[in-house]
Design a protein around this motif. Structure first.
Motif, PDB file in Angstrom:
ATOM      1  N   SER A  73      -9.449   8.427  -6.503  1.00 28.57           N
ATOM      2  CA  SER A  73      -9.330   9.466  -5.470  1.00 28.57           C
ATOM      3  C   SER A  73      -8.729   8.897  -4.186  1.00 28.57           C
ATOM      4  O   SER A  73      -7.909   9.550  -3.535  1.00 28.57           O
ATOM      5  N   GLY A  74      -9.125   7.690  -3.810  1.00 33.35           N
ATOM      6  CA  GLY A  74      -8.553   7.052  -2.629  1.00 33.35           C
ATOM      7  C   GLY A  74      -7.070   6.789  -2.784  1.00 33.35           C
ATOM      8  O   GLY A  74      -6.280   6.972  -1.848  1.00 33.35           O
ATOM      9  N   THR A  75      -6.673   6.362  -3.970  1.00 39.98           N
ATOM     10  CA  THR A  75      -5.262   6.125  -4.254  1.00 39.98           C
ATOM     11  C   THR A  75      -4.480   7.428  -4.177  1.00 39.98           C
ATOM     12  O   THR A  75      -3.376   7.478  -3.616  1.00 39.98           O
ATOM     13  N   TYR A  76      -5.062   8.500  -4.715  1.00 38.02           N
ATOM     14  CA  TYR A  76      -4.375   9.795  -4.689  1.00 38.02           C
ATOM     15  C   TYR A  76      -4.219  10.309  -3.253  1.00 38.02           C
ATOM     16  O   TYR A  76      -3.142  10.776  -2.864  1.00 38.02           O
ATOM     17  N   LEU A  77      -5.271  10.207  -2.457  1.00 41.28           N
ATOM     18  CA  LEU A  77      -5.193  10.645  -1.063  1.00 41.28           C
ATOM     19  C   LEU A  77      -4.116   9.849  -0.318  1.00 41.28           C
ATOM     20  O   LEU A  77      -3.311  10.412   0.435  1.00 41.28           O
ATOM     21  N   THR A  78      -4.094   8.549  -0.541  1.00 45.33           N
ATOM     22  CA  THR A  78      -3.101   7.692   0.095  1.00 45.33           C
ATOM     23  C   THR A  78      -1.691   8.098  -0.328  1.00 45.33           C
ATOM     24  O   THR A  78      -0.786   8.198   0.506  1.00 45.33           O
ATOM     25  N   ALA A  79      -1.499   8.344  -1.608  1.00 44.29           N
ATOM     26  CA  ALA A  79      -0.181   8.761  -2.102  1.00 44.29           C
ATOM     27  C   ALA A  79       0.260  10.077  -1.462  1.00 44.29           C
ATOM     28  O   ALA A  79       1.440  10.241  -1.123  1.00 44.29           O
ATOM     29  N   CYS A  80      -0.671  10.994  -1.274  1.00 45.42           N
ATOM     30  CA  CYS A  80      -0.326  12.269  -0.636  1.00 45.42           C
ATOM     31  C   CYS A  80       0.120  12.062   0.808  1.00 45.42           C
ATOM     32  O   CYS A  80       1.065  12.719   1.268  1.00 45.42           O
ATOM     33  N   THR A  81      -0.532  11.148   1.536  1.00 44.24           N
ATOM     34  CA  THR A  81      -0.093  10.900   2.919  1.00 44.24           C
ATOM     35  C   THR A  81       1.283  10.235   2.932  1.00 44.24           C
ATOM     36  O   THR A  81       2.102  10.529   3.806  1.00 44.24           O
ATOM     37  N   MET A  82       1.534   9.364   1.970  1.00 40.36           N
ATOM     38  CA  MET A  82       2.847   8.720   1.886  1.00 40.36           C
ATOM     39  C   MET A  82       3.939   9.755   1.581  1.00 40.36           C
ATOM     40  O   MET A  82       5.000   9.746   2.202  1.00 40.36           O
ATOM     41  N   LEU A  83       3.666  10.639   0.619  1.00 41.88           N
ATOM     42  CA  LEU A  83       4.634  11.677   0.254  1.00 41.88           C
ATOM     43  C   LEU A  83       5.049  12.484   1.478  1.00 41.88           C
ATOM     44  O   LEU A  83       6.232  12.656   1.757  1.00 41.88           O
TER      45      LEU A  83
END
Length: 160
Positions: free
Chosen positions: A99-109
């Motif tokens: 979940s942390g990785t997914y949240l981080t990826a969304c901010t990067m996107l």
């Protein structure tokens, strides 16, 4: 500690010598879940997630400001604002869970492609994907995380 500013400036200048259109994206990471016990001393900022996060946010946004034009991918700020923050951490309290990785990826996107929202994205590999998408979007759009070039650098006094 702002001693890193000359190094950040030198790296960005070296990159821009090859491609003057480069716009760095600073990956604003997150603090340790329980603070940093090895460096916690008399209640200093290392003693809590919030204290470390305040320092990280200040450092990365300052580097982006000094090396403008630049952007900040505010992953750590999104982590700060998640109601179930502990679920974002892997068992070691430092690295990201799925979940942390997914949240981080969304901010990067949303940082790399302004105007592209992760909200409603069909790729949802974790059960809490929808609220993480919304949180990432709200975090990226709630504050100016980018600085356009505006003539000379605004913080010449920060650099040697």
């Amino acid at each position: 500690d702002l001693n890193i500013l000359p190094d950040a400036d030198a790296i960005v200048d070296a990159i821009r010598e090859t491609n003057p259109c480069t716009r760095p994206v600073y990956y604003l990471t997150w603090g340790k879940r329980d603070g940093d016990s090895q460096n916690c001393n008399n209640g200093n900022y290392f003693c809590s997630f919030e204290g470390i996060q305040d320092q990280l946010t200040d450092a990365y946004t300052t580097m982006a400001y000094v090396t403008q034009p630049a952007s900040v991918a505010p992953a750590g700020e999104a982590w700060r604002n998640y109601s179930n923050r502990n679920s974002l951490f892997a068992g070691d309290g430092s690295h990201a869970s799925q979940s942390g990785t997914y949240l981080t990826a969304c901010t990067m996107l949303e940082t790399i492609w302004p105007g592209v929202s992760c909200v409603g994205n069909s790729y949802q590999p974790v059960s809490d994907a929808a609220p993480l998408q919304t949180l990432a979007h709200d975090t990226v759009t709630s504050r100016t995380w980018s600085w356009p070039e505006a003539g000379t650098r605004p913080c010449e006094a920060c650099l040697p």
